[in-house]
Design a protein around this motif. Structure first.
Motif, PDB file in Angstrom:
ATOM      1  N   GLN A   7      40.363  42.611  54.437  1.00 32.74           N
ATOM      2  CA  GLN A   7      39.849  41.416  55.104  1.00 32.74           C
ATOM      3  C   GLN A   7      38.661  40.856  54.320  1.00 32.74           C
ATOM      4  N   SER A   8      38.911  39.784  53.585  1.00 30.23           N
ATOM      5  CA  SER A   8      37.870  39.074  52.811  1.00 30.23           C
ATOM      6  C   SER A   8      37.065  40.031  51.939  1.00 30.23           C
ATOM      7  N   VAL A   9      37.767  40.881  51.202  1.00 27.01           N
ATOM      8  CA  VAL A   9      37.100  41.914  50.404  1.00 27.01           C
ATOM      9  C   VAL A   9      36.564  41.317  49.103  1.00 27.01           C
ATOM     10  N   PRO A  19      25.711  39.190  37.052  1.00 29.88           N
ATOM     11  CA  PRO A  19      26.692  39.631  38.056  1.00 29.88           C
ATOM     12  C   PRO A  19      28.129  39.331  37.614  1.00 29.88           C
ATOM     13  N   PHE A  20      29.022  40.295  37.883  1.00 27.20           N
ATOM     14  CA  PHE A  20      30.442  40.114  37.588  1.00 27.20           C
ATOM     15  C   PHE A  20      31.229  40.322  38.866  1.00 27.20           C
ATOM     16  N   LYS A  21      31.965  39.315  39.308  1.00 23.28           N
ATOM     17  CA  LYS A  21      32.726  39.380  40.550  1.00 23.28           C
ATOM     18  C   LYS A  21      34.138  39.895  40.253  1.00 23.28           C
ATOM     19  N   ALA A  22      34.369  41.156  40.564  1.00 27.73           N
ATOM     20  CA  ALA A  22      35.676  41.770  40.313  1.00 27.73           C
ATOM     21  C   ALA A  22      36.692  41.406  41.384  1.00 27.73           C
ATOM     22  N   LEU A  23      36.243  41.204  42.618  1.00 28.57           N
ATOM     23  CA  LEU A  23      37.107  40.789  43.722  1.00 28.57           C
ATOM     24  C   LEU A  23      36.436  39.645  44.461  1.00 28.57           C
ATOM     25  N   ASP A  24      37.239  38.665  44.845  1.00 26.95           N
ATOM     26  CA  ASP A  24      36.677  37.456  45.439  1.00 26.95           C
ATOM     27  C   ASP A  24      37.467  37.069  46.693  1.00 26.95           C
ATOM     28  N   GLY A  25      37.101  37.654  47.824  1.00 26.89           N
ATOM     29  CA  GLY A  25      37.721  37.284  49.100  1.00 26.89           C
ATOM     30  C   GLY A  25      39.179  37.662  49.229  1.00 26.89           C
ATOM     31  N   LYS A  46      42.887  45.156  40.445  1.00 29.16           N
ATOM     32  CA  LYS A  46      43.763  46.082  41.168  1.00 29.16           C
ATOM     33  C   LYS A  46      43.096  47.435  41.403  1.00 29.16           C
ATOM     34  N   THR A  47      42.590  48.040  40.327  1.00 24.40           N
ATOM     35  CA  THR A  47      41.993  49.369  40.448  1.00 24.40           C
ATOM     36  C   THR A  47      40.718  49.327  41.281  1.00 24.40           C
ATOM     37  N   THR A  48      39.958  48.246  41.188  1.00 26.74           N
ATOM     38  CA  THR A  48      38.767  48.100  42.035  1.00 26.74           C
ATOM     39  C   THR A  48      39.166  48.089  43.499  1.00 26.74           C
ATOM     40  N   LEU A  49      40.231  47.361  43.833  1.00 32.13           N
ATOM     41  CA  LEU A  49      40.698  47.294  45.220  1.00 32.13           C
ATOM     42  C   LEU A  49      41.165  48.669  45.698  1.00 32.13           C
ATOM     43  N   ILE A  50      41.900  49.389  44.837  1.00 30.91           N
ATOM     44  CA  ILE A  50      42.365  50.729  45.190  1.00 30.91           C
ATOM     45  C   ILE A  50      41.176  51.670  45.365  1.00 30.91           C
ATOM     46  N   SER A  51      40.169  51.540  44.500  1.00 31.07           N
ATOM     47  CA  SER A  51      38.987  52.401  44.592  1.00 31.07           C
ATOM     48  C   SER A  51      38.234  52.184  45.900  1.00 31.07           C
ATOM     49  N   ILE A  52      38.148  50.936  46.339  1.00 30.89           N
ATOM     50  CA  ILE A  52      37.503  50.637  47.625  1.00 30.89           C
ATOM     51  C   ILE A  52      38.321  51.231  48.771  1.00 30.89           C
ATOM     52  N   LEU A  53      39.633  51.085  48.694  1.00 35.39           N
ATOM     53  CA  LEU A  53      40.524  51.644  49.709  1.00 35.39           C
ATOM     54  C   LEU A  53      40.360  53.159  49.812  1.00 35.39           C
ATOM     55  N   LEU A 209      47.394  39.582  41.830  1.00 32.39           N
ATOM     56  CA  LEU A 209      45.973  39.296  41.661  1.00 32.39           C
ATOM     57  C   LEU A 209      45.718  38.677  40.300  1.00 32.39           C
ATOM     58  N   LYS A 210      44.767  37.742  40.263  1.00 34.86           N
ATOM     59  CA  LYS A 210      44.319  37.142  39.014  1.00 34.86           C
ATOM     60  C   LYS A 210      42.827  36.880  39.149  1.00 34.86           C
ATOM     61  N   THR A 211      42.048  37.437  38.239  1.00 34.38           N
ATOM     62  CA  THR A 211      40.584  37.310  38.250  1.00 34.38           C
ATOM     63  C   THR A 211      40.006  37.547  39.644  1.00 34.38           C
ATOM     64  N   GLY A 212      40.484  38.607  40.293  1.00 36.93           N
ATOM     65  CA  GLY A 212      39.911  39.020  41.562  1.00 36.93           C
ATOM     66  C   GLY A 212      40.384  38.268  42.784  1.00 36.93           C
ATOM     67  N   ARG A 213      41.373  37.379  42.643  1.00 32.53           N
ATOM     68  CA  ARG A 213      41.884  36.613  43.771  1.00 32.53           C
ATOM     69  C   ARG A 213      43.390  36.807  43.915  1.00 32.53           C
ATOM     70  N   VAL A 214      43.864  36.704  45.158  1.00 31.17           N
ATOM     71  CA  VAL A 214      45.305  36.750  45.410  1.00 31.17           C
ATOM     72  C   VAL A 214      45.886  35.382  45.071  1.00 31.17           C
ATOM     73  N   VAL A 215      46.802  35.349  44.107  1.00 33.73           N
ATOM     74  CA  VAL A 215      47.405  34.083  43.695  1.00 33.73           C
ATOM     75  C   VAL A 215      48.870  33.975  44.107  1.00 33.73           C
ATOM     76  N   ALA A 216      49.448  35.054  44.613  1.00 30.26           N
ATOM     77  CA  ALA A 216      50.813  35.011  45.158  1.00 30.26           C
ATOM     78  C   ALA A 216      50.957  36.162  46.134  1.00 30.26           C
ATOM     79  N   LEU A 217      51.618  35.908  47.235  1.00 26.92           N
ATOM     80  CA  LEU A 217      51.861  36.930  48.248  1.00 26.92           C
ATOM     81  C   LEU A 217      53.092  36.531  49.037  1.00 26.92           C
ATOM     82  N   ASP A 218      54.174  37.300  48.877  1.00 28.68           N
ATOM     83  CA  ASP A 218      55.411  36.948  49.569  1.00 28.68           C
ATOM     84  C   ASP A 218      56.398  38.105  49.426  1.00 28.68           C
ATOM     85  N   ARG A 219      57.507  37.980  50.124  1.00 29.65           N
ATOM     86  CA  ARG A 219      58.598  38.940  49.952  1.00 29.65           C
ATOM     87  C   ARG A 219      59.129  38.829  48.528  1.00 29.65           C
TER      88      ARG A 219
END
Length: 307
Positions: A7-9, A19-25, A46-53, A209-219
């Motif tokens: 949720q808005s990670v 500052p370097f923004k690895a994930l942006d919302g 990707k790995t940053t998101l997995i590490s947070i998880l 993901l691209k530069t810390g943002r979700v750019v596609a999400l679908d089946r």
């Protein structure tokens, strides 16, 4: 309740350059029982998101839950729900394979777990290595042990971070057969991989993901339908002229062009002939996930997303 909820990670690192923004919302949910793919180029986050998880990094903002448990506020319960297979080969050189799995069971308070350990060893092709010291194993065998360690406490959510990177075909087949079976039994699977044919074959839904943002999400099926063209594919033994090369995807002798119509296909082949080149093994195929991925990464605007 989703198995995993982002949720808005956001995540910002302090560097010498600022500052370097690895994930942006980043926001999306993974439902229970899904086989979900997380794709993106190196450095996408990707790995940053997995590490947070997994609790290895702390988000700068937003919230992450596993089976309803907040990974920060309720970290002990959240981690019990997860089995994570990391990219790196990490092992204790002082124990045998079976000992390593028994110790991993102990971390989660699981006693008398030998029956499940034996099943893991058998299904991952490690039965004959059960008493071998970890130092004696090949890289592929060590990766099998990492998978067994991630599954030894029977987690409902399995996270695979590049699990088949640099491993042989036999391990890939063995691993995917076992993981697919666990998924059918109700386990949720989150996969990151650069082998897009694996993601296309296995994943029900995919986020890119691209530069810390979700750019596609679908089946996966809908993403494949979104491809703008078929693909003209052939082999040549000489270098394409610059004008043609700029429009093509070239891998060694293999040349691929996006083809929107029969006329466009003929124009490409005519241009190749006019350049004095001979195209071999010519075929026209449907666009695959790699084609979609490249289109999405090249686009200026995110693809329409569906949850």
């Amino acid at each position: 309740m989703p198995a995993i909820s982002f949720q808005s990670v956001s995540k910002t690192y302090s560097t010498a350059k600022g500052p370097f923004k690895a994930l942006d919302g980043v926001s999306f949910d993974i439902e229970e029982g899904e086989f979900f793919g997380l794709l993106g180029p190196n450095g996408a986050g990707k790995t940053t998101l997995i590490s947070i998880l997994a609790g290895l990094a702390r988000a700068t903002g937003g919230r992450v839950t596993v089976q309803g448990h907040d990974v920060q506020a309720d970290y002990a319960q959240a981690r019990r729900q997860l089995g994570v297979v990391p990219q790196e080969l990490v092992f204790d050189p002082f124990f045998s394979v079976r000992e390593a799995l028994r110790i991993q069971s102990g971390y989660f308070g699981m006693k008398h777990n030998d029956a499940w350990i034996d099943e893991l060893l058998e299904n991952l092709g490690l039965a004959d290595k059960a008493d071998a010291n970890m130092r004696q194993l090949s890289g592929g065998m060590k990766r099998r042990v990492l998978v067994a360690q991630a599954l030894v406490h029977k987690p409902p959510v399995i996270v695979l971070d590049e699990p088949t990177a640099g491993v042989d075909v036999e391990l890939r087949q063995t691993l995917w057969q076992f993981i697919a079976r666990l998924n059918k039994q109700g386990h949720t699977v989150l996969l990151t991989t650069h082998y897009l044919e694996e993601a296309e074959a296995l994943c029900h839904r995919i986020a890119m993901l691209k530069t810390g943002r979700v750019v596609a999400l679908d089946r996966t099926s809908e993403l494949l339908k979104s491809a703008s063209s078929n693909v003209l594919r052939f082999k040549i033994d000489s270098k394409l002229p610059r004008q043609l090369a700029d429009m093509a995807r070239i891998t060694g002798r293999i040349v691929q062009f996006p083809a929107h119509s029969a006329r466009e296909i003929e124009q490409y082949l005519a241009a190749v002939r006019e350049a004095g080149l001979h195209a071999e093994d010519v075929e026209i195929r449907k666009a695959d996930l790699e084609d979609v991925f490249l289109d999405v990464m090249a686009a200026e605007h995110p693809l329409r997303m569906a949850v």
